[in-house]
Design an enzyme around this catalytic site. Structure first.
Site, mmCIF file in Angstrom:
data_model
loop_
_atom_site.group_PDB
_atom_site.id
_atom_site.type_symbol
_atom_site.label_atom_id
_atom_site.label_comp_id
_atom_site.label_asym_id
_atom_site.label_seq_id
_atom_site.Cartn_x
_atom_site.Cartn_y
_atom_site.Cartn_z
ATOM 1 C CE LYS A 24 0.188 -3.552 3.237
ATOM 2 N NZ LYS A 24 -0.578 -2.631 4.184
ATOM 3 C CB THR A 48 -0.959 -0.011 1.204
ATOM 4 O OG1 THR A 48 -0.219 -0.279 2.411
ATOM 5 C CG2 THR A 48 -2.022 -1.083 1.040
ATOM 6 C CD GLU A 82 1.656 5.012 6.694
ATOM 7 O OE1 GLU A 82 0.954 4.342 5.937
ATOM 8 O OE2 GLU A 82 1.195 5.711 7.624
ATOM 9 C CG ASN A 122 -0.650 8.537 8.069
ATOM 10 O OD1 ASN A 122 -1.400 7.592 7.841
ATOM 11 N ND2 ASN A 122 0.622 8.372 8.395
ATOM 12 C CB THR A 129 1.969 -9.670 11.385
ATOM 13 O OG1 THR A 129 2.802 -8.784 10.671
ATOM 14 C CG2 THR A 129 1.453 -10.743 10.456
#
Length: 417
Positions: A188, A162, A285, A412, A199
């Site tokens: 991922k 993603t 991120e 985000n 997870t």
């Protein structure tokens, strides 16, 4: 098996080339089916030549996605023919329409592969609140089947990404009954990362011969020493799924719980899981750095775990790692606050702190300004190690955490826009 993971060398957003990318008894394929707006591959199919023994663990989030509910029920069968996974939408918080869509994709996949719908494990990842467009998925199933090949596992690892910056894969081998057993894993995840008995999406394949009960024992242990010890933002996903499938093609004596070969398989699966978990933290991120926090000298494992996560999830500690700044005071402060909240054993006067193997605190006090400066300079690397001796006992615990800077917020706030 080493208690502490080995830190990967190289750039932060980096996956070392796995020694193995194929596992006997499995084929995979990936394709773009239009779930993602950017047009990249967003659907993958991993198929066992014959129904494989399997085990799985899933999110404990009470708001779990439709595919998680279906996967939990199907994994109980113990024999799995295929994993069908999509990015471009989590199919979470979608109610009965989302569940129906998920079931239709399982039925469609089963029809194409000639198995039962209960032998399909569905997985989804992406934005919450969007019903899976199962028509787009089902329209590509025949093409996916036609594209299945042993080396398609690498493509599969890319199709489940993603916000990931890179594909995440790892492999290991073990010898069981004189047979070489191969383990290959993919995962991922870059945000909503703090697994708890699960997870993000993680698929581990092996050619070992092992029962579902043995695989569950192996998977639980491997996750306890990998994905259960990582955090990016302290948030748990609605779609967390970890699967371990075994084809049996290695022809070792079938493993049951407690069998002699379980330890070797557990070590190999754990090595793979630790690599994958570390890559997820490094790909956090907006992350520019990660840290391995190792707490020893704790009174008990429970308190060590709580204090470690309190440090790793602290925004002040995370920003210090991002700086980089050898700000050990923020670490002990985070531990002290958690100890007060949870009534945990902690005495700052007994604590010692090392950053990049440079001691910066002794008895809860700074060792020297010069030591702090050297440690700060040594932190200018992608992966930082921190050790804290609490001076209270023999228990220990470690976690891996990402740093925090503007990149996380920038990514985000724009995630759905």
């Amino acid at each position: 098996m080493s208690f502490l993971p080995k830190l990967i060398e190289g750039p932060l957003k980096y996956c070392p080339e796995p020694a193995q990318t194929m596992v006997a008894g499995f084929k995979a394929a990936a394709i773009a089916c239009g779930l993602r707006a950017d047009g990249r591959e967003d659907l993958t199919l991993i198929v066992a030549d014959e129904p494989a023994d399997a085990a799985g663990m899933f999110t404990t989030n009470r708001m779990f996605a439709a595919p998680v509910g279906v996967a939990r029920a199907n994994i109980a069968v113990g024999k799995i023919k295929a994993i069908l996974a999509n990015s471009g939408g989590a199919n979470a918080a979608t109610g009965q329409p989302g569940l129906d869509a998920c079931l239709r994709t399982c039925a469609g996949t089963a029809k194409v592969l000639g198995c039962t719908a209960e032998q399909i494990i569905p997985c989804s990842t992406g934005v919450i609140g969007q019903v899976l467009d199962d028509a787009k998925v089902c329209a590509k199933l025949e093409a996916l089947k036609s594209g299945l090949r042993p080396d398609g596992i690498e493509e599969a690892a890319g199709a489940i990404m993603t916000t990931d910056a890179f594909r995440k894969m790892s492999s290991a081998q073990a010898v069981i009954d004189g047979k070489t057993v191969t383990v290959v894993g993919m995962t991922k995840g870059a945000g909503m990362i703090r697994p708890d008995m699960a997870t993000t999406l993680c698929f581990i394949l092996t050619d070992a011969d092992a029962s579902p009960e043995a695989l569950k024992q192996v998977l639980r242990s491997a996750l306890d020493y990998s994905f259960h010890r990582i955090t990016v933002d302290g948030d748990m996903s609605t779609n967390d799924t970890a699967l371990l499938l075994a084809s049996g093609k290695a022809d070792n004596k079938r493993l049951e719980p407690g069998a002699a070969g379980i330890e070797a398989l557990t070590e190999a699966v754990t090595r793979v899981a630790q690599d994958l978990a570390q890559m997820m933290v490094c790909d956090g991120e907006g992350a520019g750095r990660m840290a391995l926090f190792h707490l020893n000298g704790a009174a008990d494992v429970k308190s060590a775990r709580k204090l470690a996560f309190a440090i790793g999830n602290s925004p002040l500690v995370k920003t210090a790692i991002a700086s980089p700044d050898a700000y050990w005071g923020r670490m002990l402060s985070a531990a002290g606050a958690e100890a007060a909240r949870e009534d945990l054993p902690f005495d700052p006067a007994k604590a010692k702190v090392w950053i990049q193997e440079i001691q910066v605190a002794e008895g809860g006090l700074r060792t020297s300004v010069e030591a702090e400066k050297r440690a700060g300079d040594a932190m200018k690397v992608p992966r930082v190690s921190v050790r804290i001796d609490l001076g209270l006992g023999d228990a220990e615990y470690w976690i891996m955490a990402s740093d925090l800077d503007h990149g996380y917020i920038e990514l985000n706030v724009a995630y759905r826009s």
